[in-house]
Motif scaffolding. Structure first.
Motif, mmCIF file in Angstrom:
data_model
loop_
_atom_site.group_PDB
_atom_site.id
_atom_site.type_symbol
_atom_site.label_atom_id
_atom_site.label_comp_id
_atom_site.label_asym_id
_atom_site.label_seq_id
_atom_site.Cartn_x
_atom_site.Cartn_y
_atom_site.Cartn_z
ATOM 1 N N THR A 1 0.838 -1.193 0.000
ATOM 2 C CA THR A 1 0.000 0.000 0.000
ATOM 3 C C THR A 1 0.878 1.249 0.000
ATOM 4 N N ILE A 2 0.234 2.411 -0.112
ATOM 5 C CA ILE A 2 0.972 3.673 -0.081
ATOM 6 C C ILE A 2 1.722 3.821 1.238
ATOM 7 N N TRP A 3 1.060 3.493 2.350
ATOM 8 C CA TRP A 3 1.696 3.686 3.654
ATOM 9 C C TRP A 3 2.832 2.710 3.878
ATOM 10 N N GLN A 4 2.656 1.473 3.416
ATOM 11 C CA GLN A 4 3.757 0.514 3.514
ATOM 12 C C GLN A 4 4.938 0.950 2.654
ATOM 13 N N GLY A 5 4.632 1.458 1.466
ATOM 14 C CA GLY A 5 5.692 1.953 0.600
ATOM 15 C C GLY A 5 6.419 3.139 1.202
ATOM 16 N N THR A 6 5.662 4.037 1.849
ATOM 17 C CA THR A 6 6.289 5.182 2.508
ATOM 18 C C THR A 6 7.245 4.715 3.594
ATOM 19 N N ALA A 7 6.806 3.724 4.391
ATOM 20 C CA ALA A 7 7.658 3.195 5.458
ATOM 21 C C ALA A 7 8.931 2.583 4.887
ATOM 22 N N LEU A 8 8.822 1.878 3.751
ATOM 23 C CA LEU A 8 9.997 1.277 3.139
ATOM 24 C C LEU A 8 10.955 2.350 2.617
ATOM 25 N N TYR A 9 10.409 3.394 2.022
ATOM 26 C CA TYR A 9 11.241 4.504 1.560
ATOM 27 C C TYR A 9 11.998 5.138 2.722
ATOM 28 N N VAL A 10 11.268 5.441 3.793
ATOM 29 C CA VAL A 10 11.903 6.068 4.956
ATOM 30 C C VAL A 10 12.991 5.160 5.511
ATOM 31 N N SER B 1 23.672 10.520 3.149
ATOM 32 C CA SER B 1 22.420 10.497 3.910
ATOM 33 C C SER B 1 21.185 10.460 3.021
ATOM 34 N N PHE B 2 21.329 10.870 1.765
ATOM 35 C CA PHE B 2 20.154 10.973 0.907
ATOM 36 C C PHE B 2 20.113 9.893 -0.171
ATOM 37 N N ALA B 3 21.145 9.041 -0.235
ATOM 38 C CA ALA B 3 21.108 7.940 -1.192
ATOM 39 C C ALA B 3 20.033 6.948 -0.759
ATOM 40 N N GLY B 4 19.268 6.470 -1.687
ATOM 41 C CA GLY B 4 18.221 5.510 -1.361
ATOM 42 C C GLY B 4 16.911 5.766 -2.082
ATOM 43 N N TRP B 5 16.807 6.897 -2.796
ATOM 44 C CA TRP B 5 15.543 7.177 -3.474
ATOM 45 C C TRP B 5 15.299 6.215 -4.624
ATOM 46 N N GLU B 6 16.359 5.532 -5.072
ATOM 47 C CA GLU B 6 16.187 4.528 -6.122
ATOM 48 C C GLU B 6 15.843 3.153 -5.556
ATOM 49 N N ALA B 7 15.954 3.018 -4.226
ATOM 50 C CA ALA B 7 15.894 1.681 -3.623
ATOM 51 C C ALA B 7 14.554 0.986 -3.824
ATOM 52 N N ILE B 8 13.467 1.682 -3.600
ATOM 53 C CA ILE B 8 12.159 1.034 -3.597
ATOM 54 C C ILE B 8 11.676 0.748 -5.016
ATOM 55 N N ALA C 1 1.609 2.733 -10.658
ATOM 56 C CA ALA C 1 1.562 4.044 -11.314
ATOM 57 C C ALA C 1 1.033 5.131 -10.389
ATOM 58 N N ARG C 2 0.158 4.763 -9.465
ATOM 59 C CA ARG C 2 -0.400 5.753 -8.535
ATOM 60 C C ARG C 2 0.303 5.740 -7.186
ATOM 61 N N ASP C 3 0.514 4.544 -6.634
ATOM 62 C CA ASP C 3 0.980 4.435 -5.252
ATOM 63 C C ASP C 3 2.455 4.757 -5.083
ATOM 64 N N LEU C 4 3.297 4.365 -6.050
ATOM 65 C CA LEU C 4 4.739 4.586 -5.898
ATOM 66 C C LEU C 4 5.089 6.074 -5.834
ATOM 67 N N PRO C 5 4.590 6.938 -6.734
ATOM 68 C CA PRO C 5 4.900 8.367 -6.623
ATOM 69 C C PRO C 5 4.365 8.992 -5.328
ATOM 70 N N ARG C 6 3.175 8.566 -4.888
ATOM 71 C CA ARG C 6 2.624 9.141 -3.650
ATOM 72 C C ARG C 6 3.454 8.718 -2.440
ATOM 73 N N ALA C 7 3.877 7.463 -2.397
ATOM 74 C CA ALA C 7 4.718 6.996 -1.300
ATOM 75 C C ALA C 7 6.035 7.757 -1.285
ATOM 76 N N ALA D 1 8.859 14.209 2.436
ATOM 77 C CA ALA D 1 8.457 15.137 3.489
ATOM 78 C C ALA D 1 8.955 14.673 4.857
ATOM 79 N N VAL D 2 8.786 13.390 5.166
ATOM 80 C CA VAL D 2 9.199 12.865 6.474
ATOM 81 C C VAL D 2 10.712 12.939 6.633
ATOM 82 N N VAL D 3 11.435 12.437 5.640
ATOM 83 C CA VAL D 3 12.896 12.403 5.723
ATOM 84 C C VAL D 3 13.469 13.815 5.754
#
Length: 447
Positions: free
Chosen positions: A23-32, A210-217, A228-234, A240-242
């Motif tokens: 989900t979007i929230w799970q994806g956000t947690a993985l990004y963080v 400190s900022f490497a990782g945006w490609e990870a997920i 197509a919808r959830d990945l950009p929103r996550a 914002a959080v990071v």
């Protein structure tokens, strides 16, 4: 160099979107969890040492750069949901040889990044237990040995535990900021740029860690319910959080610690000790050890598997291909990564130069991968679209970061030249080159 039809989807082709569970929230947690790493426990001090209070501008600049970077890679992940991540995009845009270069840059960044991460944790142990640099070196060496042995037996840290460690880090950051804020002093902002304004660029080159990782997920794009919808929103929520957490910790370090912010080896421990009491240094050390253990485990596991894949696909010696299949342990590749990591730690310890050179060598490789990824996005994403414009902005900013990296940029250049020379040698010797059908699957080996 354009890709052939055997190399997967061509430019403009959009694979069928799979149905996953994230989900979007799970994806956000993985990004963080991917972006918030060991850098935050030490880099506020290294950045302050390089640029003084003006290092806050470097932090702000990297937060702003995270917006187009995250947008670019999330758009690529949504359009090409494949486990190869950046290497897949580079292969589609520029061919298998360019993808091999990306693989080399990731693989040979780990032997510099892992001992640096261990050194960061060692500084927290030394702050709590004493022993100075000897404690730092022993702790870093022990962590390297531990993760090497664990991976040799196939014992990897689970994804759930990685997320728990990320939550632990967020709690630690918030506790440090809240506890230390009453001690903030605006006069600690003067002089604002004691080492001159160009030093902000030097600080920014350090902070890429400190900022490497945006490609990870993007490796998990196919696992989202609606990529197509959830990945950009996550990605947007994670930026914002990071960004807020990093800016809060950096600003608090400068405002509270003042001139000593650049010399603090364990800044979060000092902030907690100042706000709550000295006994929390042991807790901070324990948290730093757990966080670093999880991060280094991910480094070693991902790099070992990547090296085996590179060997399998002809981008590294075939001897390394052992363990490239799913479920197998790539012990030969792991031995190479472990040996080079130990060598890097030994050299920097004997030379008494600290982790900064290792950080810059690693970030030089990260920025090179980002540059290739952004360049690929300019070919793969629809012209005139918002992600395409973000990719253009990201590429310009990343090129500037490459310049700021200075002579440490020689490392990714040497790695790139070595990769191309190796491929040319294999071709001249009649050995098959990188297999375009396989691609080069890269793992997120940072932080």
């Amino acid at each position: 160099m354009s890709t052939s039809s055997t190399q997967g989807p061509g430019i403009g082709d959009i694979p069928a979107q799979p149905v996953g569970r994230l989900t979007i929230w799970q994806g956000t947690a993985l990004y963080v969890g991917a972006v918030l790493g060991t850098g935050v426990i030490a880099l506020p001090a290294l950045a302050a040492q390089a640029a003084g209070p003006a290092s806050l501008l470097a932090w702000l600049g990297l937060v702003l750069l995270s917006v187009p970077l995250a947008a670019t890679f999330s758009a690529l992940g949504a359009r090409y949901p494949d486990g190869g991540g950046v290497s897949t995009y580079v292969r589609h845009a520029f061919g298998a040889r360019a993808a091999a270069v990306v693989g080399w840059c990731f693989y040979f960044a780990v032997p510099a990044g892992a001992p640096a991460a261990g050194t960061f944790a060692g500084a927290y142990v030394a702050s709590a237990l004493g022993g100075g640099q000897r404690t730092v070196a022993v702790t870093a060496a022990a962590l390297l040995i531990l993760v090497a042995v664990a991976n040799a037996f196939g014992l990897t840290v689970s994804g759930r535990l990685q997320l728990v460690l990320a939550v632990l880090l967020v709690v630690l950051l918030l506790a440090a900021v809240v506890a230390a804020l009453p001690h903030a002093r605006l006069e600690n902002l003067r002089p604002f740029a004691p080492h001159g304004w160009p030093a902000i660029g030097s600080a920014a080159a350090l902070l890429v860690w400190s900022f490497a990782g945006w490609e990870a997920i993007t490796h998990l794009a196919a696992d989202f319910r609606r990529p197509a919808r959830d990945l950009p929103r996550a990605a947007g929520l994670a930026v914002a959080v990071v960004g807020l957490l990093y800016l809060a910790v950096a600003a608090t370090s400068v405002l509270v610690l003042g001139p000593t912010a650049g010399t603090a080896e364990a800044p979060l421990a000092e902030l907690l000790a100042l706000g709550i009491g000295g006994t929390v240094q042991v807790l901070a050390a324990a948290a730093a050890l757990l966080l670093t253990l999880g991060t280094m485990n991910a480094y070693f596991a991902g790099a070992a598997k990547l090296g085996a894949a590179l060997g399998r696909d002809g981008a590294l010696p075939a001897w390394l291909a052992q363990g490239s299949n799913a479920g197998e342990v790539p012990r030969r590749s792991l031995a190479v990564v472990s040996g080079l990591s130990g060598l890097a730690l030994a050299v920097t310890t004997v030379a008494d130069v600290g982790p900064q050179p290792l950080v810059l060598l690693t970030t030089g490789s990260f920025v090179t991968v980002y540059a290739l990824g952004a360049a690929a996005a300019l070919r793969l994403l629809p012209r005139g679209s918002l992600p395409h414009r973000c990719a253009l902005f990201a590429l310009v900013a990343v090129v500037l970061l490459l310049v700021m990296t200075g002579w440490y940029l020689l490392w990714p250049l040497i790695v790139t030249a070595s990769a191309l020379c190796y491929l040319r040698w294999r071709s001249a010797a009649g050995s098959p080159g990188p297999d375009p059908l396989h691609g080069i699957a890269t793992a997120d080996c940072q932080k």
